[in-house]
Write an enzyme that holds these catalytic residues in place. Sequence first.
Site, short mmCIF file in Angstrom:
data_model
loop_
_atom_site.label_atom_id
_atom_site.label_comp_id
_atom_site.label_asym_id
_atom_site.label_seq_id
_atom_site.Cartn_x
_atom_site.Cartn_y
_atom_site.Cartn_z
N ASN A 208 -1.88 -58.84 35.64
CA ASN A 208 -2.44 -57.71 36.12
C ASN A 208 -4.01 -58.42 36.33
OD1 ASN A 208 0.02 -56.72 36.45
ND2 ASN A 208 -0.05 -54.93 34.64
N LYS A 251 -7.82 -56.54 49.99
CA LYS A 251 -8.48 -55.12 50.26
C LYS A 251 -9.53 -55.22 49.78
CE LYS A 251 -7.09 -52.85 54.08
NZ LYS A 251 -7.40 -52.92 55.06
N CYS A 260 -1.52 -48.78 35.41
CA CYS A 260 -2.04 -49.75 34.72
C CYS A 260 -2.59 -50.75 35.12
CB CYS A 260 0.11 -50.83 35.14
SG CYS A 260 1.07 -50.03 34.93
P1 NAD Z 1 6.37 -43.37 32.63
O1 NAD Z 1 6.02 -43.06 31.78
O2 NAD Z 1 7.10 -43.43 33.96
O3 NAD Z 1 7.94 -43.68 31.26
C1 NAD Z 1 8.03 -43.76 30.20
C2 NAD Z 1 9.00 -42.46 29.76
O4 NAD Z 1 8.83 -43.34 28.25
C3 NAD Z 1 9.04 -41.08 29.88
O5 NAD Z 1 9.65 -40.55 30.37
C4 NAD Z 1 9.00 -41.03 27.53
O6 NAD Z 1 9.07 -39.23 28.25
C5 NAD Z 1 9.52 -41.81 27.96
N1 NAD Z 1 9.81 -41.98 26.15
C6 NAD Z 1 8.18 -42.28 25.38
N2 NAD Z 1 8.42 -41.97 23.98
C7 NAD Z 1 9.93 -42.28 23.73
C8 NAD Z 1 11.03 -42.08 22.57
N3 NAD Z 1 9.67 -43.26 21.68
N4 NAD Z 1 12.01 -42.81 23.28
C9 NAD Z 1 12.83 -42.84 24.34
N5 NAD Z 1 11.36 -42.35 25.12
C10 NAD Z 1 10.83 -42.23 25.05
O7 NAD Z 1 5.85 -45.03 32.38
P2 NAD Z 1 6.17 -46.45 33.28
O8 NAD Z 1 5.09 -46.35 34.43
O9 NAD Z 1 7.54 -46.84 33.47
O10 NAD Z 1 6.00 -47.40 32.47
C11 NAD Z 1 6.72 -48.04 30.78
C12 NAD Z 1 5.87 -49.28 30.55
O11 NAD Z 1 6.47 -50.17 31.33
C13 NAD Z 1 4.34 -49.32 30.34
O12 NAD Z 1 4.19 -50.10 29.04
C14 NAD Z 1 4.14 -50.10 31.38
O13 NAD Z 1 2.43 -50.31 31.66
C15 NAD Z 1 4.57 -50.85 32.06
N6 NAD Z 1 4.88 -50.98 33.39
C16 NAD Z 1 4.58 -50.18 34.19
C17 NAD Z 1 5.01 -50.37 35.41
C18 NAD Z 1 4.71 -49.27 36.91
O14 NAD Z 1 4.64 -49.66 37.86
N7 NAD Z 1 4.19 -48.32 36.28
C19 NAD Z 1 5.09 -51.39 36.00
C20 NAD Z 1 5.40 -52.42 35.21
C21 NAD Z 1 4.85 -52.73 34.01
C1 UGA Z 2 0.48 -53.10 39.29
C2 UGA Z 2 1.32 -54.90 39.74
O1 UGA Z 2 0.84 -55.38 41.90
C3 UGA Z 2 2.41 -54.87 39.71
O2 UGA Z 2 2.47 -55.57 39.74
C4 UGA Z 2 2.61 -54.65 37.80
O3 UGA Z 2 3.95 -55.04 37.28
C5 UGA Z 2 1.99 -52.85 37.29
O4 UGA Z 2 0.85 -53.00 38.49
C6 UGA Z 2 2.29 -52.21 36.70
O5 UGA Z 2 1.79 -53.61 35.24
O6 UGA Z 2 2.48 -51.61 36.10
P1 UGA Z 2 1.01 -51.24 40.81
O7 UGA Z 2 0.03 -50.73 39.96
O8 UGA Z 2 1.97 -50.55 40.87
O9 UGA Z 2 1.44 -52.51 40.15
O10 UGA Z 2 -0.17 -50.72 42.44
P2 UGA Z 2 -0.49 -52.24 43.41
O11 UGA Z 2 0.20 -52.11 44.05
O12 UGA Z 2 -0.67 -53.05 42.00
O13 UGA Z 2 -2.35 -51.74 43.29
C7 UGA Z 2 -2.59 -51.30 42.10
C8 UGA Z 2 -4.08 -50.67 42.60
O14 UGA Z 2 -4.81 -51.66 43.51
C9 UGA Z 2 -4.28 -49.60 43.96
O15 UGA Z 2 -5.31 -48.39 43.03
C10 UGA Z 2 -4.72 -50.29 44.79
O16 UGA Z 2 -5.31 -49.19 46.23
C11 UGA Z 2 -6.12 -51.71 44.94
N1 UGA Z 2 -5.52 -52.53 44.97
C12 UGA Z 2 -4.39 -52.79 45.36
C13 UGA Z 2 -6.45 -52.96 45.88
O17 UGA Z 2 -7.63 -51.50 46.16
N2 UGA Z 2 -6.72 -54.18 46.86
C14 UGA Z 2 -5.81 -54.57 46.95
O18 UGA Z 2 -5.67 -55.60 47.99
C15 UGA Z 2 -4.23 -54.22 46.00
#
Ligand code: NAD
Ligand code: UGA
Length: 431
Positions: A208, A251, A260
């Site tokens: 990231n 971009k 994130c």
């Molecule tokens: P989110 O906020 O969408 O969902 C988290 C969920 O966890 C919520 O529904 C909440 O109610 C639940 N929760 C909280 N405490 C709890 C508990 N004690 N027991 C059971 N459930 C509980 O979060 P997310 O976007 O899915 O992200 C989750 C993790 O994955 C984070 O660490 C994030 O950094 C990571 N991650 C997110 C993305 C993404 O694109 N959103 C991608 C990769 C990794």
């Molecule tokens: C990002 C990573 O791409 C995932 O691989 C990772 O799992 C995730 O975070 C996470 O850990 O949660 P996401 O946050 O869903 O995914 O979105 P991206 O598509 O990566 O964009 C992130 C931000 O960067 C956005 O605001 C987007 O507009 C911006 N961005 C992206 C730019 O400004 N320029 C680019 O070239 C690409």
Amino acid sequence: MKLSIIGAGYVGLVTGASLAELGHDVIIMDIDRARIEKLDKGIIPIYEPGLDRLINKNSESISFTTKMDEVIREADIHFICVWTPPLKDGSADLSAVRAVARDLGKAFAKRKIKTPIIVTKSTVPVGTGKAIRQIVRKEYKNDFSVVSNPEFLREGQAVADMMHPDRIIVGSNDEESAKTVASLYQDLRAPIIITDIATAEMIKYAANAFLATKISFINEVANVCDLVGADVESVAEGIGMDKRIGKSFLKAGMGYGGSCFPKDVRALQQFANHNGYDFKLLKSVIEVNEQQRQMVVEKLINNLVTLKNKNIFILGLAFKAHTDDVRESGAIDLIIRIQKQGAKIRAHDPLALLNARRDLDDEIKFVAQPYQGAQGADAIVIATEWPEFRDLDWSVIKKQMRNPLIIDGRNLLDPRQMRSHGFIYEGVGRR
Ligand code: NAD
Ligand code: UGA
């Protein structure tokens, strides 16, 4: 295999549905009762293309619960997918992860099952796997394993990312458990890298932080392009064709947002610092990201002299296109900055209006139609790269505006076309 998913958010729901699609039985648990009730009724609480179809298709092998005891009765491998939001000092708030570890330990102790596996999918700092082991150990004295399996999906294309990953990382200090977790994904035919836990945890932050660095880098190049009359879109194409650099994440615009990148870059900087290392590069990555938003404000002021009582129409509120998520959205940050200058704001987003309304005050007028927002506007700012904004009838919009200024914070529109419509057009680093 029988698996549990703890945390029914973006990562939990997509992981659960995808693992069910791969033939596993999945129980999804969340402490949010309302969320689980919705899911039980077939209502998907988040917008993620293809997720409802995948959950419906696999409904026979997916169940939902709020009870940890039920989770332990149904499954032997437990994926922690709960949130890890930032604390004030930038470090990750691990309270939900710790609570789940404690609850799992207590539930294991009640049933005495054979070597359960706890898999961390939430993004957690290096050392969390070890901490989880200690918390569970306090409650449960028999054998269990801890595995780190970080997730790399992107919102808006999460199902596709999950089903076609570039790689799968499995970190464990126990070979048998690593192999078991890796085997869950074997039908995806993706490369699987097996490491120790600390390395797996670090891979997630390094990935990231590197992507965020790429964005801040191209944004700085764009700022120089603005000064010297070069075009950053062509520069990105020109450098991106070098395979060592790669085309993606080049971009330029008003900076990265989302739940994130901002939190993970700060957390890596924080835990590096905590361990005695000053990660200087990441400081600049964060600083440049903030500067990009302010630059949009300055471009507005340069053109309008003052923003006091000016009507500014913001097109886009989500942190990126194809999502309704506004967490750490650049658009929201920008609106707050422009409001402070005394401007009157109207805003539109195809999907994120409801979520944005919660984060912003009542002074902002949210419009369901882009044409409504353009009426009497002194400037339009493109704040999210929704492709449909390109297809608007810009000649109609031009007639509705008081002053034909477009600041394109996402380099979405064609400058030549906009100028031919009679707009004053400014992108980021575009000739
Ligand atoms: P989110 O906020 O969408 O969902 C988290 C969920 O966890 C919520 O529904 C909440 O109610 C639940 N929760 C909280 N405490 C709890 C508990 N004690 N027991 C059971 N459930 C509980 O979060 P997310 O976007 O899915 O992200 C989750 C993790 O994955 C984070 O660490 C994030 O950094 C990571 N991650 C997110 C993305 C993404 O694109 N959103 C991608 C990769 C990794
Ligand atoms: C990002 C990573 O791409 C995932 O691989 C990772 O799992 C995730 O975070 C996470 O850990 O949660 P996401 O946050 O869903 O995914 O979105 P991206 O598509 O990566 O964009 C992130 C931000 O960067 C956005 O605001 C987007 O507009 C911006 N961005 C992206 C730019 O400004 N320029 C680019 O070239 C690409």
